[in-house]
Design an enzyme around this catalytic site. Structure first.
Site, PDB file in Angstrom:
ATOM      1  N   ILE A 116      36.169  -4.446 -33.774  1.00  0.00           N
ATOM      2  CA  ILE A 116      35.034  -4.792 -34.613  1.00  0.00           C
ATOM      3  C   ILE A 116      35.589  -5.522 -35.838  1.00  0.00           C
ATOM      4  O   ILE A 116      36.761  -5.385 -36.176  1.00  0.00           O
ATOM      5  CB  ILE A 116      34.185  -3.566 -35.028  1.00  0.00           C
ATOM      6  CG1 ILE A 116      35.031  -2.537 -35.778  1.00  0.00           C
ATOM      7  CG2 ILE A 116      33.525  -2.932 -33.821  1.00  0.00           C
ATOM      8  CD1 ILE A 116      34.215  -1.342 -36.288  1.00  0.00           C
ATOM      9  N   ASP A 117      34.741  -6.314 -36.480  1.00  0.00           N
ATOM     10  CA  ASP A 117      35.183  -7.121 -37.616  1.00  0.00           C
ATOM     11  C   ASP A 117      35.766  -6.263 -38.727  1.00  0.00           C
ATOM     12  O   ASP A 117      35.381  -5.096 -38.914  1.00  0.00           O
ATOM     13  CB  ASP A 117      34.003  -7.908 -38.206  1.00  0.00           C
ATOM     14  CG  ASP A 117      33.496  -8.996 -37.273  1.00  0.00           C
ATOM     15  OD1 ASP A 117      34.207  -9.328 -36.313  1.00  0.00           O
ATOM     16  OD2 ASP A 117      32.387  -9.502 -37.516  1.00  0.00           O
ATOM     17  N   LYS A 118      36.652  -6.861 -39.491  1.00  0.00           N
ATOM     18  CA  LYS A 118      37.240  -6.183 -40.653  1.00  0.00           C
ATOM     19  C   LYS A 118      36.165  -5.669 -41.599  1.00  0.00           C
ATOM     20  O   LYS A 118      36.235  -4.537 -42.096  1.00  0.00           O
ATOM     21  CB  LYS A 118      38.172  -7.149 -41.389  1.00  0.00           C
ATOM     22  CG  LYS A 118      38.747  -6.596 -42.694  1.00  0.00           C
ATOM     23  CD  LYS A 118      39.621  -7.634 -43.390  1.00  0.00           C
ATOM     24  CE  LYS A 118      40.137  -7.100 -44.725  1.00  0.00           C
ATOM     25  NZ  LYS A 118      40.978  -8.088 -45.426  1.00  0.00           N
ATOM     26  N   HIS A 148      31.271 -12.514 -34.198  1.00  0.00           N
ATOM     27  CA  HIS A 148      30.299 -12.611 -35.287  1.00  0.00           C
ATOM     28  C   HIS A 148      28.859 -12.799 -34.776  1.00  0.00           C
ATOM     29  O   HIS A 148      28.000 -13.305 -35.496  1.00  0.00           O
ATOM     30  CB  HIS A 148      30.656 -13.751 -36.255  1.00  0.00           C
ATOM     31  CG  HIS A 148      31.941 -13.529 -36.987  1.00  0.00           C
ATOM     32  ND1 HIS A 148      32.519 -14.486 -37.789  1.00  0.00           N
ATOM     33  CD2 HIS A 148      32.772 -12.455 -37.044  1.00  0.00           C
ATOM     34  CE1 HIS A 148      33.643 -14.017 -38.308  1.00  0.00           C
ATOM     35  NE2 HIS A 148      33.816 -12.786 -37.852  1.00  0.00           N
TER      36      HIS A 148
END
Length: 324
Positions: A141-143, A244
């Site tokens: 998952i994104d930062k 995203h």
């Protein structure tokens, strides 16, 4: 040196042949494995195969003579600062002999990259038990996104869980606070996406279906609560897994995610609210490698709890992880 015949174990079901070789002969490069397959020196059940072949328990793998410098080596734990070990142990919200589930904080990257000095992958030895293999990331998952991150305790479990993600057998729900209120209040976003650039500066954009770089991207959404027309709490279920995707899809609705540093421009930044992405991987329902299903949810991060209180949203208690 001589030819060896090794049997695929139950734990190694669905693992790719090249990854199986890296597990047993970690100094073999990808190119070497591909060449050995191409020349027929590596075979499975006596048949020629390619490096991407997925293995099944009980199959016999022909291993050609391997140079002494590439003999299997012990998977020794990497030195890890005790502070980092404590940090990752605090993230654990579910653990069993097959897998581990973390509640990753916002701002911590899943894996390394340019300018990233601390990330989950470097901390995984803090979750190792005795001589067991090092846990492995199943997905990312994104930062800037907080919430659920799934780890496998062994390569075989990792392969089965990765197959579940690829086959869309895993149901993922994210919570987001967005600026504005979508119309209609629920539905499916069917907006292809394309990736522009490479590396940290790359972005994802909405794309025309006719563009050759366009990738299908679909997300189900539902407004769970709203503060007038100014802010909404959304439940988001990605049906595809593009980079995203949720952030661009929310922007395409005209309701960017609050605090998004990359998408939504000025509209995503509102005075009085913390400048952090309000996107949280809330729940996972997945087929458990040992049978049945696992349901697990993660508590909101502090900045989202603060925003929920300010807007009058009530998240309720976090369900206890459940096997069924």
């Amino acid at each position: 040196m001589s030819v060896a015949m090794l049997t695929v174990s139950e734990d190694e079901a669905e693992i790719r042949l090249d990854r199986w070789f890296r597990r047993h002969y970690p100094q073999l490069t990808q190119g070497m494995v591909q060449k050995l397959c191409r020349t027929g020196q590596i075979r499975v059940d006596g048949k020629r195969v390619d490096a991407g072949t997925r293995l099944a328990p009980g199959q016999s793998v022909r291993v050609p003579p391997i140079p002494a410098s590439t003999k299997p080596r012990h998977d020794a734990p990497r030195p890890l600062d005790e502070r980092l070990a404590r940090e990752i142990r605090k993230m654990v919200i579910y653990s069993d002999p097959q897998l581990i589930v973390l509640n990753k904080p916002s701002g911590l990257a899943t894996q390394g990259g340019p300018g990233i000095t601390q990330h989950v992958d470097m901390m995984l030895d803090g979750l190792r038990e005795g001589d067991d293999p090092r846990p492995r990331l199943v997905h990312r998952i994104d930062k800037d996104t907080s919430g659920l991150l799934l780890l496998a305790r062994t390569p075989g479990v990792a392969a089965r869980l990765a197959a579940a993600f690829r086959g869309r057998d895993v149901r993922k729900t994210y919570w987001a606070v967005v600026v504005g209120r979508p119309d209609p209040l629920s539905g499916e976003i069917d907006q292809p996406l394309a990736r522009l650039g490479a590396g940290p500066g790359s972005i994802t954009v909405a794309a025309d279906r006719r563009d050759e770089d366009a990738q299908m991207a679909r997300t189900e959404y539902e407004v769970l609560d709203s503060a007038g027309r100014k802010f909404s709490w959304l439940g988001l279920s990605p049906l595809t897994g593009r980079t995203h995707q949720l952030r661009v899809h929310c922007e395409s609705l005209g309701t960017p995610i609050l605090g998004d540093p990359k998408y939504g421009a000025e509209k995503a930044h509102v005075d009085g609210f913390t400048e952090r992405l309000h996107l949280h991987a809330r729940s996972l329902v997945l087929p458990h490698p040992a049978g049945g299903w696992l349901e697990v949810s993660a508590e909101l991060p502090p900045h989202m709890r603060e925003t929920f209180r300010a807007l009058g949203f009530t998240a309720g208690s976090v369900p206890v992880p459940r096997r069924r």
